[in-house]
Design an enzyme around this catalytic site. Structure first.
Site, PDB file in Angstrom:
ATOM      1  CB  SER A 180      -0.956   0.002   1.188  1.00  0.00           C
ATOM      2  OG  SER A 180      -0.252  -0.144   2.401  1.00  0.00           O
ATOM      3  CG  HIS A 208      -3.609  -0.742  -2.540  1.00  0.00           C
ATOM      4  ND1 HIS A 208      -4.088   0.557  -2.560  1.00  0.00           N
ATOM      5  CD2 HIS A 208      -3.383  -1.043  -1.236  1.00  0.00           C
ATOM      6  CE1 HIS A 208      -4.117   1.011  -1.318  1.00  0.00           C
ATOM      7  NE2 HIS A 208      -3.703   0.065  -0.496  1.00  0.00           N
ATOM      8  CE  LYS A 240      -7.473   1.043   0.454  1.00  0.00           C
ATOM      9  NZ  LYS A 240      -7.020   0.085   1.438  1.00  0.00           N
TER      10      LYS A 240
HETATM   11  C1  PLP Z   1      -6.939   0.054   2.863  1.00  0.00           C
HETATM   12  C2  PLP Z   1      -6.353  -1.249   3.229  1.00  0.00           C
HETATM   13  C3  PLP Z   1      -6.951  -2.070   4.180  1.00  0.00           C
HETATM   14  C4  PLP Z   1      -8.126  -1.617   5.012  1.00  0.00           C
HETATM   15  O1  PLP Z   1      -9.277  -1.538   4.280  1.00  0.00           O
HETATM   16  P1  PLP Z   1     -10.457  -0.565   4.773  1.00  0.00           P
HETATM   17  O2  PLP Z   1     -11.645  -1.034   4.044  1.00  0.00           O
HETATM   18  O3  PLP Z   1     -10.031   0.807   4.424  1.00  0.00           O
HETATM   19  O4  PLP Z   1     -10.572  -0.759   6.261  1.00  0.00           O
HETATM   20  C5  PLP Z   1      -6.422  -3.328   4.390  1.00  0.00           C
HETATM   21  N1  PLP Z   1      -5.322  -3.737   3.719  1.00  0.00           N
HETATM   22  C6  PLP Z   1      -4.689  -2.956   2.828  1.00  0.00           C
HETATM   23  C7  PLP Z   1      -3.481  -3.455   2.124  1.00  0.00           C
HETATM   24  C8  PLP Z   1      -5.184  -1.680   2.569  1.00  0.00           C
HETATM   25  O5  PLP Z   1      -4.547  -0.876   1.716  1.00  0.00           O
END
Ligand code: PLP
Length: 391
Positions: A180, A208, A240
């Site tokens: 991330s 991602h 995302k």
């Molecule tokens: C954003 C993210 C999460 C958390 O997801 P949310 O729905 O925002 O709580 C978990 N793992 C990774 C790699 C992320 O980038």
């Protein structure tokens, strides 16, 4: 323990002194490549809305229609009376989409990771995690009370070494798919091979990659042709590239049924609103045939990498929509981020503890909706910061 307001004030002052203080900005427009922030229009280079779907008219229409049908609140947890036909339809579509037996919705990705790891791992087990894994995977491992082990980032020798040291108990290997804060990919096939050799389960968090990578947006696992047997636990988020909110776990029938019975962050929380599920289903339909969006995103990434390397900017080894520029000090990262903002560009400074100390960076992200001109503008303004002339 900070059981005294003075101690809390002290902590806050210290965070400020170390340039670690966090603050929010108020957005007054839809999530998009052009947003209004604190009343000012800026080009957005820090959203995870990689395909530009968060403000897509089809999603908004699906959301509104479902709100009319189901209302706004889901009323309770999935296991009480909060699981609607919209949630059910989305879970079935996600299973189909990922080519897995079943999928289970969670209200957030953070909760999905905590739920899975605490449900599967016991005190006597070992969880092997990449050093750069997302905080939710780290926290899930800690909460599970299994023995947490962290191997060097994407380093299969380091992982193999740890797997080889005799450990009792069952083993799970967990890794981000696309990291991330660095944007690079985990080597899924070598991970799957090591998992198989050592009789470990492999879990991939594709927050991602999902929607962005692979021929139909199936994510890093689709791109690298990884099956449910090789990586029995797939986690991806919906907030995302999918453009809505929430997350899911996809895997075997047995895994999902087990999670429904045991994952505490699934059982003891209110279901996401049905309208979010309906909007997500609409997004999934777009994603399947959104090769044009994925292609446009790819073009912007290539354009940026080329331009940045011509300017002598220090890029990190990433081919994804996450293109961090390593700065080093917190102070400098904040200063450059502010300078870019003064010039109408929103780029976030990412500092410890989100990233290791001394590796503060500008985390630049791209969207299919960015134009060539916007990326030119970014390169121009990055050049003006003098970032390329330092060592
Ligand atoms: C954003 C993210 C999460 C958390 O997801 P949310 O729905 O925002 O709580 C978990 N793992 C990774 C790699 C992320 O980038």
């Amino acid at each position: 323990m900070k059981n005294d307001p003075k101690l809390i004030q002290q902590y806050l002052a210290q965070q400020k002194a170390q340039q670690r203080y966090r603050f929010r900005r108020n957005v007054s427009s839809p999530q998009h490549v052009l947003i209004n922030i604190d009343g000012k229009p800026v080009i957005n280079f820090c959203s995870n809305d990689y395909l530009g779907l968060a403000n897509h008219p089809d999603l908004i229409a699906a959301f509104k229609a479902a709100a009319n049908q189901y209302g706004v609140g889901s009323g309770s947890a999935h296991l009480i009376c909060g699981h609607t036909q919209a949630h059910q339809a989305l879970e079935e579509a996600l299973a189909d989409f990922t080519g897995r037996e079943r999928a289970l919705l969670f209200s957030t990705g953070y909760m999905a990771n905590i739920g899975v790891l605490t449900a599967l791992a016991e005190r006597s087990d070992v969880i092997y995690g990449d050093r750069l894994n997302h905080a939710s995977l780290v926290d899930g491992a800690l909460l599970s009370q299994a023995k947490p082990k962290r191997y060097q980032h994407n380093d299969m020798r380091s992982l193999a070494q740890q797997l080889n040291t005799q450990e009792e108990g069952n083993k799970i290997i967990v890794s981000d798919g696309v990291f991330s804060m660095d944007g690079d990919f985990a080597p899924l096939m070598p991970l799957a091979k090591l998992a198989q050799q050592h009789d470990a389960w492999l879990m991939i968090d594709d927050a991602h990659g999902f929607g962005v990578l692979g021929a139909t947006g199936g994510g890093l696992l689709q791109q690298q042709k990884i099956t449910q047997d090789q990586a029995p636990i797939l986690m991806a988020t919906l907030g995302k590239a999918v453009g809505t909110a929430g997350a899911f776990i996809a895997g075997s029938e047995a895994l999902i049924e087990y999670l429904i019975q045991t994952a505490r962050s699934y059982i003891f929380t209110t279901a996401m609103p049905a309208a979010v599920a309906a909007a997500t289903l609409s997004s999934l339909n777009i994603i399947t045939s959104a090769s044009d969006r994925r292609e446009r995103l790819q073009q912007r990434i290539v354009q940026f990498k080329q331009g940045a390397s011509e300017l002598g900017l220090r890029l990190m080894p990433s081919d994804s929509a996450i293109q961090p520029l390593l700065v080093g000090s917190n102070e400098k990262a904040l200063k450059i981020s502010q300078q870019l903002l003064d010039n109408g560009l929103l780029v976030s400074a990412i500092r410890p503890p989100t990233v290791p100390i001394g590796t503060a960076r500008l985390r630049i992200t791209f969207s299919a909706e960015h134009t060539e001109k916007m990326v030119d503008e970014l390169l121009l303004k990055l050049n003006d910061t003098g970032l390329s002339y330092q060592e």
